[in-house]
Scaffold this motif. Structure first.
Motif, PDB file in Angstrom:
ATOM      1  N   PRO A  70      39.334  34.442  30.407  1.00 37.43           N
ATOM      2  CA  PRO A  70      40.386  35.399  30.776  1.00 37.43           C
ATOM      3  C   PRO A  70      39.863  36.839  30.739  1.00 37.43           C
ATOM      4  O   PRO A  70      39.051  37.198  29.899  1.00 37.43           O
ATOM      5  CB  PRO A  70      41.456  35.179  29.713  1.00 37.43           C
ATOM      6  N   ASP A  71      40.355  37.636  31.676  1.00 33.67           N
ATOM      7  CA  ASP A  71      39.975  39.039  31.769  1.00 33.67           C
ATOM      8  C   ASP A  71      41.244  39.871  31.957  1.00 33.67           C
ATOM      9  O   ASP A  71      42.235  39.396  32.511  1.00 33.67           O
ATOM     10  CB  ASP A  71      39.020  39.244  32.959  1.00 33.67           C
ATOM     11  N   GLY A  72      41.194  41.093  31.515  1.00 35.72           N
ATOM     12  CA  GLY A  72      42.321  42.005  31.664  1.00 35.72           C
ATOM     13  C   GLY A  72      43.266  41.915  30.483  1.00 35.72           C
ATOM     14  O   GLY A  72      43.210  40.966  29.695  1.00 35.72           O
ATOM     15  N   PRO A  73      44.138  42.904  30.341  1.00 42.98           N
ATOM     16  CA  PRO A  73      45.040  42.963  29.180  1.00 42.98           C
ATOM     17  C   PRO A  73      45.963  41.755  29.065  1.00 42.98           C
ATOM     18  O   PRO A  73      46.292  41.330  27.964  1.00 42.98           O
ATOM     19  CB  PRO A  73      45.854  44.241  29.396  1.00 42.98           C
ATOM     20  N   ASP A  74      46.331  41.175  30.211  1.00 44.39           N
ATOM     21  CA  ASP A  74      47.221  40.017  30.150  1.00 44.39           C
ATOM     22  C   ASP A  74      46.469  38.699  30.319  1.00 44.39           C
ATOM     23  O   ASP A  74      47.071  37.630  30.287  1.00 44.39           O
ATOM     24  CB  ASP A  74      48.324  40.124  31.204  1.00 44.39           C
ATOM     25  N   GLY A  75      45.151  38.764  30.512  1.00 51.21           N
ATOM     26  CA  GLY A  75      44.340  37.554  30.664  1.00 51.21           C
ATOM     27  C   GLY A  75      44.565  36.826  31.970  1.00 51.21           C
ATOM     28  O   GLY A  75      44.140  35.683  32.130  1.00 51.21           O
ATOM     29  N   ALA A  76      45.191  37.484  32.930  1.00 55.72           N
ATOM     30  CA  ALA A  76      45.511  36.828  34.195  1.00 55.72           C
ATOM     31  C   ALA A  76      44.321  36.775  35.157  1.00 55.72           C
ATOM     32  O   ALA A  76      44.355  36.043  36.137  1.00 55.72           O
ATOM     33  CB  ALA A  76      46.682  37.539  34.870  1.00 55.72           C
ATOM     34  N   VAL A  78      39.844  36.798  35.761  1.00 57.51           N
ATOM     35  CA  VAL A  78      38.734  35.966  35.292  1.00 57.51           C
ATOM     36  C   VAL A  78      37.448  36.787  35.256  1.00 57.51           C
ATOM     37  O   VAL A  78      37.191  37.585  36.157  1.00 57.51           O
ATOM     38  CB  VAL A  78      38.534  34.740  36.213  1.00 57.51           C
ATOM     39  N   LYS A  79      36.653  36.553  34.217  1.00 57.80           N
ATOM     40  CA  LYS A  79      35.306  37.124  34.136  1.00 57.80           C
ATOM     41  C   LYS A  79      34.337  35.985  33.870  1.00 57.80           C
ATOM     42  O   LYS A  79      34.717  34.957  33.291  1.00 57.80           O
ATOM     43  CB  LYS A  79      35.213  38.184  33.034  1.00 57.80           C
TER      44      LYS A  79
END
Length: 133
Positions: A70-76, A78-79
């Motif tokens: 998960p990537d980003g503050p909300d995990g929405a 992808v990394k």
């Protein structure tokens, strides 16, 4: 093993930056189609490192070293973790790719704004040949 093309603006993060760091998480991608491609990546897949904006050229090869997270503050988003494999003997420019009829279906040309895209095996081999092996 699948093949990919991943774009970065060299002023933000270049091939040389990746080599210096020895690896990084490929993060910050905020496009739905690119997110699907990042999710599909598996450890051991290879990706072309493409300098966008000024250079507009494939300059190196990276290995995907882990599954998407998960990537980003909300995990929405992808990394994926990547590491450098090798620089190409010579960069393959967008102009050269566009001039090669066998690459006319390459996603880099068909969906030019997409920052992460699959590369077919035949396209991968041809770009490598254009780079001098």
């Amino acid at each position: 093993m699948a093949h990919w093309l991943m774009k970065s603006e060299p002023a933000s993060y270049s091939w040389d930056d990746l080599v210096r760091a020895g690896g990084t998480d490929w993060d910050g991608v905020r496009n739905n189609a690119a997110r699907l491609h990042l999710r599909a990546m598996q450890p051991g897949d290879l990706a072309f490192f493409y300098h966008s904006m000024a250079d507009k050229a494939v300059v190196g090869i990276m290995a995907i070293t882990g599954a998407g997270q998960p990537d980003g503050p909300d995990g929405a988003w992808v990394k994926v973790p990547v590491k450098p494999v090798r620089a190409l003997a010579r960069p393959v420019t967008l102009a050269a790719i566009k001039a090669e009829p066998k690459l006319a279906r390459m996603e880099l040309i068909r969906q030019s704004r997409l920052s992460v895209a699959p590369v077919r095996d035949a396209e991968w081999a041809l770009v490598l040949a254009m780079a001098g092996g």
